[in-house]
Design an enzyme around this catalytic site. Structure first.
Site, PDB file in Angstrom:
ATOM      1  N   ASP A  25      -3.868   0.379  -1.882  1.00 47.57           N
ATOM      2  CA  ASP A  25      -3.141   1.634  -1.689  1.00 47.57           C
ATOM      3  C   ASP A  25      -1.784   1.515  -2.396  1.00 47.57           C
ATOM      4  O   ASP A  25      -1.225   0.418  -2.484  1.00 47.57           O
ATOM      5  CB  ASP A  25      -2.940   1.860  -0.185  1.00 47.57           C
ATOM      6  CG  ASP A  25      -2.425   3.246   0.148  1.00 47.57           C
ATOM      7  OD1 ASP A  25      -3.234   4.095   0.550  1.00 47.57           O
ATOM      8  OD2 ASP A  25      -1.201   3.488   0.006  1.00 47.57           O
ATOM      9  N   HIS A  45      -0.567   1.503   7.841  1.00 53.08           N
ATOM     10  CA  HIS A  45       0.871   1.542   8.223  1.00 53.08           C
ATOM     11  C   HIS A  45       1.087   1.326   9.714  1.00 53.08           C
ATOM     12  O   HIS A  45       2.230   1.242  10.174  1.00 53.08           O
ATOM     13  CB  HIS A  45       1.505   2.881   7.825  1.00 53.08           C
ATOM     14  CG  HIS A  45       1.582   3.099   6.344  1.00 53.08           C
ATOM     15  ND1 HIS A  45       2.162   2.181   5.497  1.00 53.08           N
ATOM     16  CD2 HIS A  45       1.137   4.116   5.550  1.00 53.08           C
ATOM     17  CE1 HIS A  45       2.074   2.629   4.247  1.00 53.08           C
ATOM     18  NE2 HIS A  45       1.456   3.796   4.257  1.00 53.08           N
ATOM     19  N   HIS A 104       0.999   2.473  -1.409  1.00 49.85           N
ATOM     20  CA  HIS A 104       2.057   2.137  -0.446  1.00 49.85           C
ATOM     21  C   HIS A 104       1.795   0.753   0.159  1.00 49.85           C
ATOM     22  O   HIS A 104       0.637   0.365   0.330  1.00 49.85           O
ATOM     23  CB  HIS A 104       2.100   3.183   0.679  1.00 49.85           C
ATOM     24  CG  HIS A 104       2.278   4.582   0.183  1.00 49.85           C
ATOM     25  ND1 HIS A 104       1.217   5.444  -0.013  1.00 49.85           N
ATOM     26  CD2 HIS A 104       3.401   5.264  -0.178  1.00 49.85           C
ATOM     27  CE1 HIS A 104       1.679   6.603  -0.472  1.00 49.85           C
ATOM     28  NE2 HIS A 104       2.991   6.519  -0.587  1.00 49.85           N
ATOM     29  N   ASP A 113      -4.267   6.552  -3.942  1.00 56.08           N
ATOM     30  CA  ASP A 113      -3.034   7.293  -4.240  1.00 56.08           C
ATOM     31  C   ASP A 113      -2.210   6.648  -5.351  1.00 56.08           C
ATOM     32  O   ASP A 113      -1.075   7.071  -5.599  1.00 56.08           O
ATOM     33  CB  ASP A 113      -2.198   7.516  -2.973  1.00 56.08           C
ATOM     34  CG  ASP A 113      -2.105   6.286  -2.090  1.00 56.08           C
ATOM     35  OD1 ASP A 113      -2.559   5.204  -2.516  1.00 56.08           O
ATOM     36  OD2 ASP A 113      -1.581   6.404  -0.967  1.00 56.08           O
TER      37      ASP A 113
HETATM   38 ZN   LIG Z   1      -0.799   5.329   0.519  1.00 55.05          ZN
END
Ligand SMILES: [Zn+2]
Length: 309
Positions: free
Chosen positions: A162, A125, A164, A245
């Site tokens: 991931d 991120h 996200h 995740d």
């Molecule tokens: Zn994540």
């Protein structure tokens, strides 16, 4: 040939405070498990010490200095709402970057065939000059730049599994034709980016947004599309942003993947990589917040790295 496992103890001192999901135990459960299993096909290695020069291929020197000065002498500080740092975070942050550098050098020097970096903080991120979502420096982006600069590769693929969207990695490589970024992720969701309309200047960004509730079968169908894109790119080296995740048990997202899916996903990446880049694959830990799920699925991820190397 063996599989490299890159880690150090410094992650222990990256204290994010009581109740923070990006906690010390995330890496402890992974490492303790591998110590217990004691698989002779794993070659344990420490992160490399890295220079600002290596980091500055990805982040401005101003940002690097800002980060260095932000680590508190005691207590906690924060780089954004989610990204908490403490005195020990400094060493952990630089060791996380150093892990992917050690992994790359290990593969290039034929110490091991492929590698998994069990480190924190995560990185995907973090964009060029902005920490976000538990990420302080973008480990995998620095690794990709290192492959381009030091080893003169021209085609690096980053596969981000991931749950996200890896917005930081996308940002850094949005106009870089040497890097293909592929991401499967829950959408719409944090951090808000990752629609399939974000394609990169050279059509080098491939976002595969999937709705909350996506199960194994639906995910694996979508993932085959990602692999087609990977094949078309004909990569020389593949890096994996390994977030665990997307598991059903994970408290931070709503995919419904099972532990065994991580074995299958990794196996498919390696099968493709064998065809195109002699199985040169390095994976680095991103998210994963259910401790038991993280332990089991990272183990199956590494099982596949060992088996298909
Ligand atoms: Zn994540």
């Amino acid at each position: 040939m063996k599989t490299g496992l890159i880690t150090s103890d410094t992650y222990h001192n990256h204290d994010t405070g009581i109740g923070h999901p990006e906690q010390v135990a995330r890496v402890s459960v992974i490492i303790d498990n591998f110590k217990k299993i004691n698989n002779k096909n794993l070659l344990w290695k420490k992160p490399s010490k890295i220079s600002d020069e290596i980091i500055s291929t990805t982040h401005d020197l101003e940002y690097i200095n800002f980060v260095k000065q932000s680590f508190p002498k005691k207590g906690f500080s924060s780089l954004d709402g989610d990204t908490i740092i403490s005195p020990g975070s400094k060493e952990a942050t630089f060791d996380a970057v150093g892990s992917i550098i050690a992994a790359i050098d290990g593969v290039e020097n034929k110490q091991f065939k492929n590698a998994f970096c069990a480190v924190r903080p995560p990185g995907h991120h973090c964009s060029q000059n902005k920490a976000a979502g538990f990420c302080i420096l973008n480990n995998i982006a620095i690794g990709a730049k290192y492959l381009l600069n030091k080893y003169k590769y021209k085609k690096i693929a980053i596969v981000d599994i991931d749950v996200h969207h890896g917005n930081g990695t996308q940002d850094i490589f949005y106009d870089n034709e040497n890097v293909l970024f592929i991401s499967t992720h829950q959408y719409p969701y944090y951090p808000g980016t990752g629609s399939d309309q974000e394609k990169g200047k050279f059509n080098n960004i491939c976002n595969i947004p999937l709705p909350a509730g996506t199960n194994s079968e639906e995910y694996l169908i979508a993932f085959e599309f990602a692999l087609k894109k990977l094949e078309k790119f004909n990569p020389e080296f593949v890096l994996i942003s390994a977030g665990f995740d997307a598991l059903e048990e994970d408290p931070l997202a709503q995919f419904k993947l099972k532990t065994e899916d991580y074995y299958h996903i990794t196996k498919r990446i390696l099968e493709t990589s064998k065809k195109y880049c002699h199985g040169k694959v390095i994976s680095i830990l991103e998210g994963g917040y259910d401790l038991k799920g993280l332990q089991d699925s990272s183990k199956r991820h590494v099982d596949a790295l060992i088996e298909f190397n």
